[in-house]
Design a protein around this motif. Structure first.
Motif, PDB file in Angstrom:
ATOM      1  N   PHE A 170      -5.566  -3.875   0.258  1.00  0.00           N
ATOM      2  CA  PHE A 170      -4.702  -3.118  -0.581  1.00  0.00           C
ATOM      3  C   PHE A 170      -5.491  -2.146  -1.495  1.00  0.00           C
ATOM      4  O   PHE A 170      -4.748  -0.811  -0.983  1.00  0.00           O
ATOM      5  N   LEU A 171      -6.253  -2.564  -1.762  1.00  0.00           N
ATOM      6  CA  LEU A 171      -6.884  -0.875  -2.771  1.00  0.00           C
ATOM      7  C   LEU A 171      -7.407  -0.365  -1.380  1.00  0.00           C
ATOM      8  O   LEU A 171      -7.409   0.761  -1.615  1.00  0.00           O
TER       9      LEU A 171
ATOM     10  N   CYS B 135      -4.158   5.378   2.792  1.00  0.00           N
ATOM     11  CA  CYS B 135      -3.106   5.654   2.324  1.00  0.00           C
ATOM     12  C   CYS B 135      -2.160   7.515   1.873  1.00  0.00           C
ATOM     13  O   CYS B 135      -1.117   7.918   1.892  1.00  0.00           O
ATOM     14  N   ILE B 136      -2.873   7.783   0.921  1.00  0.00           N
ATOM     15  CA  ILE B 136      -2.621   8.640  -0.321  1.00  0.00           C
ATOM     16  C   ILE B 136      -2.382  10.174   0.501  1.00  0.00           C
ATOM     17  O   ILE B 136      -1.477  11.107   0.768  1.00  0.00           O
ATOM     18  N   PRO B 137      -3.650   9.906   1.048  1.00  0.00           N
ATOM     19  CA  PRO B 137      -3.489  11.831   1.402  1.00  0.00           C
ATOM     20  C   PRO B 137      -2.142  11.609   2.662  1.00  0.00           C
ATOM     21  O   PRO B 137      -1.729  12.577   2.586  1.00  0.00           O
TER      22      PRO B 137
ATOM     23  N   ALA C  46       0.837  -1.221  -0.429  1.00  0.00           N
ATOM     24  CA  ALA C  46       0.340  -0.024  -0.388  1.00  0.00           C
ATOM     25  C   ALA C  46       0.371   1.077   0.162  1.00  0.00           C
ATOM     26  O   ALA C  46       0.235   1.650  -0.232  1.00  0.00           O
ATOM     27  N   THR C  47       2.168   1.079   0.992  1.00  0.00           N
ATOM     28  CA  THR C  47       3.130   2.181   0.601  1.00  0.00           C
ATOM     29  C   THR C  47       3.470   2.452  -0.235  1.00  0.00           C
ATOM     30  O   THR C  47       3.272   4.245  -1.191  1.00  0.00           O
ATOM     31  N   VAL C  48       3.775   2.079  -1.130  1.00  0.00           N
ATOM     32  CA  VAL C  48       4.504   1.941  -2.778  1.00  0.00           C
ATOM     33  C   VAL C  48       3.592   2.309  -3.421  1.00  0.00           C
ATOM     34  O   VAL C  48       4.042   3.146  -4.348  1.00  0.00           O
ATOM     35  N   ALA C  49       2.244   1.749  -3.584  1.00  0.00           N
ATOM     36  CA  ALA C  49       1.389   2.813  -4.572  1.00  0.00           C
ATOM     37  C   ALA C  49       0.774   4.325  -4.235  1.00  0.00           C
ATOM     38  O   ALA C  49       0.561   4.303  -4.845  1.00  0.00           O
TER      39      ALA C  49
ATOM     40  N   ALA D  54       6.411   8.134   2.937  1.00  0.00           N
ATOM     41  CA  ALA D  54       5.907   6.394   2.923  1.00  0.00           C
ATOM     42  C   ALA D  54       6.221   5.581   4.283  1.00  0.00           C
ATOM     43  O   ALA D  54       5.133   5.190   4.884  1.00  0.00           O
ATOM     44  N   LEU D  55       6.879   6.963   5.155  1.00  0.00           N
ATOM     45  CA  LEU D  55       7.249   5.929   6.902  1.00  0.00           C
ATOM     46  C   LEU D  55       5.593   6.193   7.552  1.00  0.00           C
ATOM     47  O   LEU D  55       4.886   5.399   8.058  1.00  0.00           O
ATOM     48  N   LEU D  56       5.368   8.040   7.313  1.00  0.00           N
ATOM     49  CA  LEU D  56       2.979   7.846   7.778  1.00  0.00           C
ATOM     50  C   LEU D  56       2.178   6.853   6.832  1.00  0.00           C
ATOM     51  O   LEU D  56       1.584   5.897   6.893  1.00  0.00           O
ATOM     52  N   SER D  57       2.711   6.764   5.896  1.00  0.00           N
ATOM     53  CA  SER D  57       1.931   5.139   4.609  1.00  0.00           C
ATOM     54  C   SER D  57       1.931   4.340   5.494  1.00  0.00           C
ATOM     55  O   SER D  57       1.239   4.068   5.615  1.00  0.00           O
ATOM     56  N   PHE D  58       3.160   4.028   5.660  1.00  0.00           N
ATOM     57  CA  PHE D  58       3.228   2.564   5.989  1.00  0.00           C
ATOM     58  C   PHE D  58       2.895   2.506   7.875  1.00  0.00           C
ATOM     59  O   PHE D  58       2.174   1.447   7.923  1.00  0.00           O
ATOM     60  N   VAL D  59       2.920   3.578   8.873  1.00  0.00           N
ATOM     61  CA  VAL D  59       2.316   3.454   9.802  1.00  0.00           C
ATOM     62  C   VAL D  59       0.807   3.796   9.918  1.00  0.00           C
ATOM     63  O   VAL D  59       0.505   2.653  10.543  1.00  0.00           O
ATOM     64  N   ILE D  60       0.679   4.181   9.293  1.00  0.00           N
ATOM     65  CA  ILE D  60      -1.237   4.427   9.286  1.00  0.00           C
ATOM     66  C   ILE D  60      -1.576   2.919   8.442  1.00  0.00           C
ATOM     67  O   ILE D  60      -2.572   2.253   9.338  1.00  0.00           O
ATOM     68  N   SER D  61      -0.557   2.319   7.590  1.00  0.00           N
ATOM     69  CA  SER D  61      -1.443   1.093   7.221  1.00  0.00           C
ATOM     70  C   SER D  61      -1.420  -0.188   8.243  1.00  0.00           C
ATOM     71  O   SER D  61      -1.900  -1.000   8.638  1.00  0.00           O
ATOM     72  N   MET D  62      -0.062  -0.431   8.862  1.00  0.00           N
ATOM     73  CA  MET D  62       0.135  -0.771   9.978  1.00  0.00           C
ATOM     74  C   MET D  62      -1.322  -0.783  10.539  1.00  0.00           C
ATOM     75  O   MET D  62      -1.682  -2.223  12.362  1.00  0.00           O
TER      76      MET D  62
END
Lengths: 375, 276, 302
Positions: B149-150, B156-158, B87-90, B206-214
């Motif tokens: 994933f979707l 995560c985008i915002p 999700a982070t990469v996307a 990327a780090l923020l997205s990763f944490v939000i998703s985790m």
């Protein structure tokens, strides 16, 4: 002017400029303001900048000079009009394909690249061979006197050094025209003086056409081979520093460049004029008065005299005398309530100036400039 | 004026200090204690030797061993990391492309586009969760990794966008104009100027997205399937049965992740700025 | 006529590069919302979850009425009470968060820049910590053998029922959303020029007057942003009422979630979602209009 130049004779400057210089034809550009209004940044600008000259575009902020510079660089698209470099039309080319380069007001150095990498960037974009790039970078750093600083990052340089990097980076591409957008605005006064000398030297040694934008009239006068004074999106006067200073075409130019007195003069049927209750005098050049039979005369403070060495213009009361060291600034009140600024150069020991006393203000006819079409 | 000298430093009496207001300090400290006390308790009990979550029987790291060898915890953690990375990469790639192009839309279009990007931040998570469940059923998908994933990419985008945008704004326009002026076409501009300069923003995003998703629990709990249970979803099941020493350890590990990532994103750009 | 530099900034990508983000945003934000609105007007199948594609407003009626044995609609306030309870809890959370956050934000804003950075980091860490972890931490504090009861027993004050109560759920909400209030408040106070306070004192104001008449108005954008950022998610909260409240006291978020299990009432859950979205929409609209009228700048990001 002959239509077909005869071989061996000097060809008219305009034709030479059109074939080699930078020609701008009827350039127009409108901007929408956030409030929904429209600003005419360029209102039909036509200019010819000669090959190898130091050309200055001068004007107050918002007069269109920067927009024109950006249009030449390809960073702004004209609504209409043409830009030619020599015989080639360049206004349809993207910025990266134009043989002109820019020194930005903020320098816009790449913060992640060293000085040498910054200078090499443009050459790498041309895919020059590596040894040639290295040689050219060395040459440029020597030219702007930055030897030995190639490994530094821009953030480790002083403002003046950053300025030199920006110059070297742009000149490394050997542009036909170098565009400079108020490059000295961020420097302090002393550094600015030094950089002005430096710029003049660089322009002479490289022979590149410099187009320099500034709002500082002193800078313009000291740098430019020719100066274009901009107002409201058009160049109102183009000429050498002396022409612009000595023969301003209108009140705006006379007022913007240096200091001027504006005198309302009355014209009689014989074509003679007088200011307030002064004597009738002959004009140095014929002039068309306005509907009410008056004309505005512009005269520089240092061209007015109070010691009787020039024909009388008008009498008035001495209102104020300020000693400035290199000269005296005098203010004279006229009967109609207007006041004149006069600058007297040394020696002024013989002058006896008592405030309130009547003084005779004189001026040579050639120093009185009738101004055309007041706006 | 009377001035007290304490520790060799001049101290202005509090009543004369314009920046001090009565009662503000104590309440502020109390609020900070309120924020950190529960976390401190969790940290301490993660090192408990006993079998009971809350009965202290001495210091031990044995529960770390238990957690790190527990297959279900490891498997769900791996699912979570895989999901978060994907999700982070996307999200970062799409946020980057969006940030670099949204100004090219017409003014109204870009305002709408920005509002759309911010929408997942405003909609209550439960509502977004059930709505997404209904939606994926509608378009013929099933709960599972793809749905997760979707959905994760979307929210995560915002978070990826915020730091990329603010970095782009901070760089300003002139550097890019200088690039074009020196002859850089689109591709060299992207590789040699845009991307290198955006690195801090991309890393933060990327780090923020990763944490939000985790961390996500609510949306994931509706979209997980038997084979794609994420760590928070499994953890929720454990927590519902009450405190346990194993949960203490998992909680401490997740807390550490937050501390590390936040400190990094927060302190790294500051350091960069002070250098220049 | 052209807008300044529109589409001409070098280094930017063509407009269609924003399509992937826009498409996925539209698909997974607008799409679900559209489906949920549609579902709320559909019929519940005879058994099992999902919907039958047949228009009805039954779902909305269910929120206020129940069918009695002979088929009449009888007013039923049960769901209305859930809404009311959620609004009350969210409001209390917002108010207490403000009471704690304002002094904290002001205190941070009056430290030296270095300390300010560290303190903001300290407030940001809980914000990025897993919601379950933060909630679980309170279970350790409030449990029967938890830290508070241990202390209470040691002091001879006996044992208290703290976990799985309304109060615990409320506490969890305050704890979860406190950083959402502190950060916007801080960002509106951090730019405050304390020479203005000095001018206030110079003109004869007391500390409290300066606070009320000068500093509080400055913090207004932060107060509004912070309140929205606390109130809106608190209204839809789901985890705290279950884990800390023990699931005894349901809030609207739990009610919605529970409707989407198997063999539950999907249209009803959808209708509840639409109602809460409408409530929040009205809330935002009101704040937006107020902001425009008073010229206050309200931002909903941190």
């Amino acid at each position: 002017m002959p239509n077909a130049p005869v071989i061996g004779t000097t060809r008219p400057a305009e034709v030479v400029a059109r074939e080699n210089g930078l020609t701008i034809g009827n350039a127009r550009k409108l901007f929408a303001t956030p409030e929904g209004g429209v600003v005419k940044a360029l209102d039909g600008v036509s200019l010819q900048i000669r090959d190898g000259e130091f050309f200055v575009m001068l004007g107050p902020s918002g007069c269109g000079k920067t927009t024109l510079l950006r249009a030449i660089a390809g960073l702004e698209v004209l609504d209409s009009g043409e830009i030619y470099l020599g015989r080639d039309r360049i206004d349809s080319l993207p910025a990266y394909a134009r043989p002109v380069n820019t020194v930005f007001q903020s320098y816009a150095l790449f913060p992640h690249l060293t000085v040498a990498q910054n200078i090499a960037f443009g050459l790498q974009m041309e895919r020059l061979p590596k040894p040639e790039i290295a040689a050219r970078v060395e040459e440029m750093m020597a030219l702007v006197r930055l030897d030995g600083l190639g490994g530094r990052l821009p953030s480790q340089l002083s403002g003046g050094q950053q300025q030199r990097v920006a110059l070297a980076r742009a000149l490394a591409k050997r542009p036909r025209v170098l565009l400079l957008d108020e490059p000295l605005a961020a420097l302090d006064l002393k550094l600015r003086r030094g950089m002005q000398d430096e710029l003049r030297r660089l322009q002479r040694t490289t022979g590149v056409t410099f187009v320099f934008v500034t709002h500082d009239q002193e800078e313009a006068l000291s740098l430019g081979d020719r100066i274009a004074v901009f107002s409201n999106g058009v160049p109102v006067q183009v000429g050498t520093a002396e022409e612009i200073y000595e023969q301003p075409v209108n009140r705006f130019v006379a007022d913007f460049i240096g200091e001027s007195n504006f005198l309302a003069a009355e014209i009689n049927d014989d074509g003679d004029f007088r200011v307030a209750d002064g004597p009738w005098r002959e004009l140095s050049e014929p002039v068309l008065p306005a509907m009410d039979g008056t004309v505005t005369l512009a005269v520089r403070p240092e061209r007015l005299v109070v010691d009787g060495t020039a024909p009388e213009l008008v009498r008035g009361a001495l209102a104020e005398v300020v000693y400035m060291g290199t000269d005296l600034r005098i203010r004279v009140s006229l009967a109609d309530g207007t006041s004149l600024a006069i600058r007297v150069s040394p020696p002024f020991e013989q002058l006896h100036l008592t405030p309130g006393a009547e003084v005779v203000v004189g001026a040579e006819p050639s120093h009185l400039h009738p101004l055309a079409g007041e706006r | 004026m009377s001035e007290l000298i304490v520790d060799g430093r001049k101290r202005v009496p509090r009543i004369l200090d314009i920046r001090s207001f009565p009662g503000v300090g104590p309440v502020a400290v109390a609020a900070l204690v309120f924020l950190y006390l529960p976390m401190l308790v969790t940290t301490v009990y993660a090192f408990n030797a006993g079998d009971q979550a809350l009965v202290w029987e001495g210091f031990s790291t044995q529960w770390f061993g238990y957690v790190l060898t527990n297959h279900t915890i490891i498997d769900t953690a791996i699912t979570s990391v895989q999901l978060a990375v994907a999700a982070t990469v996307a999200a970062v790639v799409m946020a980057l492309a969006f940030a670099l192009s949204v100004d090219g839309l017409r003014r109204r279009g870009s305002a709408l586009a920005n509002a759309l990007m911010a929408a997942p931040l405003i909609i209550p998570e439960v509502v977004l969760a059930v709505a997404t469940l209904a939606f994926i059923r509608m378009i013929g998908l099933q709960p599972g990794f793809l749905s997760l994933f979707l959905a994760h990419t979307t929210f995560c985008i915002p978070f990826a966008l915020m730091p990329i945008r603010s970095r782009l704004d901070a760089i300003g326009r002139e550097v890019f104009e200088a690039g074009a002026d020196l002859g850089a076409t689109a591709a060299p501009m992207l590789w040699r100027i845009t991307l290198p300069l955006l690195v801090p923003g991309l890393v933060s995003g990327a780090l923020l997205s990763f944490v939000i998703s985790m961390d996500d629990f609510i949306i994931s709990s509706f979209l997980s399937s038997a084979g794609s249970t994420t760590l928070p979803v499994y953890l929720y099941g454990l927590i519902r049965r009450g405190p346990s020493p194993a949960i203490n350890v998992v909680a401490l590990l997740l807390l550490t992740l937050a501390v590390v990532v936040t400190s990094f994103t927060y302190l790294a750009p500051k350091k960069k700025r002070s250098e220049s | 006529m052209s807008e300044p530099n529109r589409g001409r900034t070098p280094g930017r990508l063509p407009w269609f590069a924003s399509l992937p983000a826009l498409v996925i945003g539209a698909l997974f934000t607008i799409g679900p919302l559209a489906v949920i609105v549609a579902f709320s007007f559909m019929t519940r199948p005879a058994q099992g979850g999902g919907v039958v594609y047949q228009f009805t407003t039954d779902a909305y009626r269910t929120s206020l009425f129940t069918k009695s044995f002979n088929g009449d609609l009888v007013f039923n306030s049960a769901y209305l009470e859930v809404f009311w309870r959620s609004v009350v809890q969210a409001t209390i959370s917002t108010a207490i968060c403000f009471v704690l956050a304002f002094p904290l934000a002001l205190w941070i804003a009056t430290r030296t820049p270095r300390v300010q950075n560290l303190l903001v980091l300290a407030v940001t860490i809980p914000f990025w910590t897993n919601l379950l972890v933060r909630t679980y931490a309170w279970m350790l504090v409030l449990a029967k053998d938890g830290v508070i009861n241990q202390a209470s027993r040691a002091l001879g004050l006996g044992e208290h029922e703290l976990l799985y109560t309304d109060l615990a759920s409320q506490l969890g909400l305050i704890y979860t959303f406190l950083p959402f209030m502190v950060l916007p408040l801080y960002s509106s106070l951090s730019g405050f020029d304390f020479r203005l306070a000095e001018a206030g004192y110079d003109l004869g104001a007391h500390k409290f007057t300066v606070l009320r008449r000068i500093i509080l108005p400055m913090a207004r954008p932060g107060i509004i942003s912070g309140s929205l950022l606390v109130f809106m998610p608190a209204l839809g909260s789901y985890v705290q009422p279950v884990l800390l409240g023990g699931g005894k006291v349901l809030l609207i978020g739990n009610l919605i979630a529970s409707q989407f299990g198997d063999s539950r009432n999907w249209p009803f859950g959808a209708a509840l979602s639409v109602i809460i979205l409408a409530l929040l929409g009205l809330c935002l609209l009101g704040v937006g209009l107020w902001a425009r009228r008073t010229g206050t700048k309200v931002s909903l990001s941190l």
